[in-house]
Every structure is written in C-alpha cells, then in structure tokens.
Design a protein around this motif. Structure first.
Motif, PDB file in Angstrom:
ATOM      1  N   MET A 164       0.781  -1.080  -0.064  1.00 45.15           N
ATOM      2  CA  MET A 164       0.107  -0.034  -0.004  1.00 45.15           C
ATOM      3  C   MET A 164       0.983   1.307  -0.031  1.00 45.15           C
ATOM      4  N   LYS A 165       2.094   1.360   0.660  1.00 51.85           N
ATOM      5  CA  LYS A 165       2.828   2.491   0.894  1.00 51.85           C
ATOM      6  C   LYS A 165       3.410   2.555  -0.556  1.00 51.85           C
ATOM      7  N   HIS A 166       3.883   1.681  -1.249  1.00 49.98           N
ATOM      8  CA  HIS A 166       4.431   1.813  -2.617  1.00 49.98           C
ATOM      9  C   HIS A 166       3.322   2.337  -3.632  1.00 49.98           C
ATOM     10  N   ARG A 167       2.120   1.629  -3.542  1.00 46.44           N
ATOM     11  CA  ARG A 167       1.160   2.261  -4.493  1.00 46.44           C
ATOM     12  C   ARG A 167       0.768   3.767  -4.217  1.00 46.44           C
ATOM     13  N   LYS A 168       0.532   4.196  -2.899  1.00 48.16           N
ATOM     14  CA  LYS A 168       0.232   5.547  -2.414  1.00 48.16           C
ATOM     15  C   LYS A 168       1.581   6.237  -3.056  1.00 48.16           C
ATOM     16  N   ALA A 169       2.782   5.924  -3.011  1.00 49.37           N
ATOM     17  CA  ALA A 169       4.158   6.690  -3.447  1.00 49.37           C
ATOM     18  C   ALA A 169       3.943   6.831  -5.054  1.00 49.37           C
ATOM     19  N   LYS A 170       3.634   5.722  -5.669  1.00 47.24           N
ATOM     20  CA  LYS A 170       3.411   5.677  -7.174  1.00 47.24           C
ATOM     21  C   LYS A 170       2.331   6.714  -7.683  1.00 47.24           C
TER      22      LYS A 170
END
Length: 175
Positions: A164-170
């Motif tokens: 989820m952190k990676h998706r939000k950052a992307k």
C-alpha cells in the motif's frame, strides 16, 4: 545435504508412513530429534539448511513439476492455462524447450541461490565481523499452531502495508 536427511526430517515425513505409532508418539519422536539437531549444530547451519529445504520442497520441486507438465502434455496444459497456448513455455511444440524458457528457469534458480547467499552473508557479517548477537533464534521449543498462524498473519499484514505504501507513493508521483 546431511541435514535434509537428518532424523528430524525423516521422523516428520517417513516414520508416520512406516510405523503404527500414535500421533502423540510421533510428535514426541520429532521433538526428541529436533532437540538433538538443535543441540548438535550451530543455529546458522540449522537456519540455512531449513531455508534450503523449504525452498527446495515448496518452490523448486513444484515449479519443476508444473514446467514438465506444460512441456510433456501441452494439450492438457492448454486447457488449464488462462492465456491458453500462449501461456505454455514451448507453445504448441511438444517437448521443445526454447532458450528463453531455460533462461527464465536459470534466473529463478539464481535468485534463490542469491537469497540464500545473502542470508548467510548477513548473518556471518553480523556475528563474526561486527560482533553482534545472532539475529537467528533457533530454540528447542517447537511453535504451537496458533503461534504459526499469528506469525503468518503478521507477515501478510506487513506485506500488505508495504504494498500500500508503494502504491500511494506511485500514485503521488504520477500526479
């Protein structure tokens, strides 16, 4: 290789099939042999051979079986593949393996070996060069089923949080 054929592994998989012992007696035998293994080998060796056994039994062997199924029986494999014939490693050519397929298998094996080497190197550097206490906790106490479920759920939640952190950052980067 000797750890893979050690008494704990044999007592877990082989003894129940060739004996008429009750389940509780098999658990006692497994606990005794596990204790012997832990007391007779350093924690790093137990951890590395355990990791190697799990990767071999639960990744390499099933992958090889599915790969051989796809190559040897493409007509049966095409039925269960979501991409149909395009999902087969060799297309519709029976028994023909392309260099691309061998390259993918080679990379998968190399990734497993690199992970194994990194695990061993990190622990060696941590204990021998830096002089820190080992991060490995190999104990004689066997985990209870609810402890395994709890650890599994904790790992899944941590993985989802990372995703989820990676998706939000992307998404933030795309805005």
């Amino acid at each position: 290789m000797d750890a893979l054929l050690s008494l704990p592994v044999l007592s877990l998989f082989l003894v129940p099939t060739i004996s008429s012992y009750s389940t509780s007696l098999n658990i006692i035998f497994f606990y005794m042999t596990w204790t012997t293994l832990v007391l007779s080998h350093p924690p790093l060796r137990v951890e590395l051979f355990g990791t190697a056994a799990v990767r071999l039994l639960f990744f390499l062997l099933p992958s090889l079986l599915f790969f051989l199924f796809d190559i040897l029986t493409p007509s049966a494999a095409v039925v269960v593949k979501a991409q149909g014939e395009a999902g087969l490693p060799s297309g519709s050519k029976r028994g023909k393996v392309r260099m691309k397929d061998l390259k993918v298998a080679g990379w998968a094996i190399l990734n497993i070996l690199l992970g194994f080497a990194a695990q061993a190197a990190i622990e060696e550097v941590r204990t021998e060069l830096i002089g820190m206490r080992s991060a490995l906790r190999v104990s004689m106490k066997l985990p209870m089923p609810w402890e395994m479920v709890k650890d599994l759920l904790r790992g899944l939640l941590a993985r989802e949080r990372t995703i989820m952190k990676h998706r939000k950052a992307k998404e933030k980067a795309l805005e």
